[in-house]
Design an enzyme around this catalytic site. Structure first.
Site, PDB file in Angstrom:
ATOM      1  N   SER A 205       0.006   8.860  -8.007  1.00  0.00           N
ATOM      2  CA  SER A 205      -0.429   8.008  -6.900  1.00  0.00           C
ATOM      3  C   SER A 205      -1.751   8.520  -6.327  1.00  0.00           C
ATOM      4  CB  SER A 205       0.648   8.029  -5.808  1.00  0.00           C
ATOM      5  OG  SER A 205       0.213   7.301  -4.689  1.00  0.00           O
ATOM      6  N   HIS A 207      -3.229   8.244  -3.360  1.00  0.00           N
ATOM      7  CA  HIS A 207      -3.381   8.785  -2.000  1.00  0.00           C
ATOM      8  C   HIS A 207      -2.784  10.169  -1.832  1.00  0.00           C
ATOM      9  CE1 HIS A 207       0.649   7.926   0.038  1.00  0.00           C
ATOM     10  NE2 HIS A 207       0.789   7.211  -1.060  1.00  0.00           N
ATOM     11  N   THR A 243      -5.874  -9.458 -11.670  1.00  0.00           N
ATOM     12  CA  THR A 243      -7.231  -8.908 -11.547  1.00  0.00           C
ATOM     13  C   THR A 243      -7.160  -7.530 -10.904  1.00  0.00           C
ATOM     14  OG1 THR A 243      -8.104 -11.142 -11.353  1.00  0.00           O
ATOM     15  CG2 THR A 243      -9.538  -9.354 -10.600  1.00  0.00           C
ATOM     16  N   CYS A 331      15.342  10.326  11.891  1.00  0.00           N
ATOM     17  CA  CYS A 331      14.437   9.551  12.756  1.00  0.00           C
ATOM     18  C   CYS A 331      12.963   9.896  12.630  1.00  0.00           C
ATOM     19  CB  CYS A 331      14.805   9.667  14.228  1.00  0.00           C
ATOM     20  SG  CYS A 331      16.505   9.283  14.535  1.00  0.00           S
TER      21      CYS A 331
END
Ligand code: PLP
Length: 391
Positions: A205, A207, A243, A331
């Site tokens: 990936s 990022h 594309t 959380c």
């Protein structure tokens, strides 16, 4: 605070969540929002120029993982790559319906496996031990004649623990089972030479390696039988039509090139900073532990537990001091459950709730680490002072 600490405004130690985009990556992408707008599939030069740059970017990604450019399918990121690998192989095979994976995968794999189980597939989830390690004998026993695919992550995103995927891929290969690895956290942090392994598919990936978000790749070894997730045009041999996300691909290619160039020098520096942080916190704070195998780990990650306090409270106090990290307690990551990874490892609840993941990057400075070492013990002491469980 020094200037280094203030730049880019936080001491950013949450690089397993996402990384800062390198300036060179932004620079390489920018023309693709301007003059270089052609469609890479077009016959004319406006498209041809872009197609050439995409070819170069693909070659950089291939080089980073020791593969051939033709084996790199560009996707929208790690999640799509994981889905494509597992579902694509099952779809192409048709007959076999058994999937082997682990209890500590990222949701990109775990949720896919759960969905497949709902569709009638048989899913084996391998356990880990207290240090987050897999049992290779249990893995061997899990493989069956009807196993369609194995998916095991290279590096765990929460603890950084590395799995022996090269050995596991060889075992799967001997049994004729395709092997996928989610290497989203490993690529760019450890050397990878896919040609020398039996790994059939690998997810990465952009990022996570200082590239843009929303772009990634799936390595698919030549000859692997795999069906597409999407149907459409002829792009990427029809395996991932549509594309191309041109700026994203150019950014990914640039990030991959720089990650490879920096591997030899940058990684040892990051490891030394991580160890300095970890050892200082262990020495300064009682009832503290490192979660996961400290010997076989990513160089940039430490997952630490501070008993009897809440991860949420720690993160809030860190945030006030402009330190960004994350926690495995409930959380903090949009989940109602505490970390499935730490639970699978059998970490006691009093420790899971007080877990913090620090993940460094090549942008992390020694001053930043010193700043955390200076302030973090005080945060823990303050919170323990008001904890009903701390005596
Ligand atoms: N796999 C692992 C191990 C990850 O850490 C992540 C992201 O956190 C993903 C997959 C998903 O990647 P993406 O955000 O590109 O979809």
């Amino acid at each position: 605070m020094t200037d280094a600490v203030l730049s880019p405004c936080f001491v950013y130690l949450d690089n397993n969540a996402t990384t800062r985009v390198r300036p060179e990556v932004v620079e390489a992408m920018l023309p693709h929002f301007g003059t270089l707008f052609g469609n890479p599939s077009s016959m004319h030069t406006c498209g041809g120029v872009v197609a050439t740059q995409i070819r170069d970017a693909r070659a950089h990604v291939a080089r980073l993982v020791g593969a051939e450019p033709e084996e790199i399918v560009i996707t929208s990121g790690g999640t799509e790559s994981d889905n494509m690998a597992i579902r694509g192989v099952l779809e192409a095979d048709g007959g076999k319906r058994h999937v082997v994976t682990t209890k500590v995968e990222h949701p990109g794999v775990l949720s896919t496996a759960k969905w497949l189980a709902g569709k009638g597939c048989d899913v084996t989830l391998l356990d880990v031990d207290g240090a987050g390690r897999l049992d290779l004998d249990a893995y061997r026993r899990a493989l069956r004649p009807d196993t369609a695919v194995v998916s095991v992550m290279w590096a765990n995103n929460e603890t950084g623990v590395l799995f022996p995927v090269e050995e596991m891929a060889a075992i799967a290969h001997d049994r004729g089972v395709p092997f996928h690895t989610d290497a989203v956290q490993a690529v760019g942090k450890i050397p990878i030479r896919l040609k020398e392994t039996a790994i059939g598919m690998l997810s990465l990936s952009g990022h996570k390696l200082h590239g843009p978000k929303g772009v990634g790749a799936l390595y698919v070894r030549s000859g692997t039988r795999i069906a597409p997730l999407l149907y459409g045009g002829h792009q990427q041999q029809g395996l991932r039509p549509g594309t191309e996300n041109v700026p994203g691909i150019i950014g990914l290619g640039t990030a991959a090139r720089l990650a490879l160039e920096e591997m030899a020098t940058g990684v040892p520096r990051v490891r030394a900073l991580r160890d300095r942080l970890e050892n200082a916190l262990l020495a300064a704070i009682p009832r503290t532990a490192v979660n996961g195998d400290r010997d076989r780990r990513l160089p940039n990650t430490t997952n630490m537990s501070f008993e009897f306090i809440e991860g949420e409270a720690i993160l809030l106090r860190m945030n006030e001091l402009r330190i960004a990290a994350s926690s495995g307690s409930a959380c903090t990551s949009g989940s109602l459950e505490p970390s499935h990874v730490l639970r699978a490892m059998g970490v006691p609840f009093t420790m899971i709730h007080g877990s913090v993941r620090f993940s460094l990057s090549t942008f992390t400075t020694a001053q930043e680490i010193d700043y955390v070492i200076e302030h973090f013990p005080g945060i823990v002491a303050d919170l323990r002072a008001i904890s009903p469980y701390w005596k």
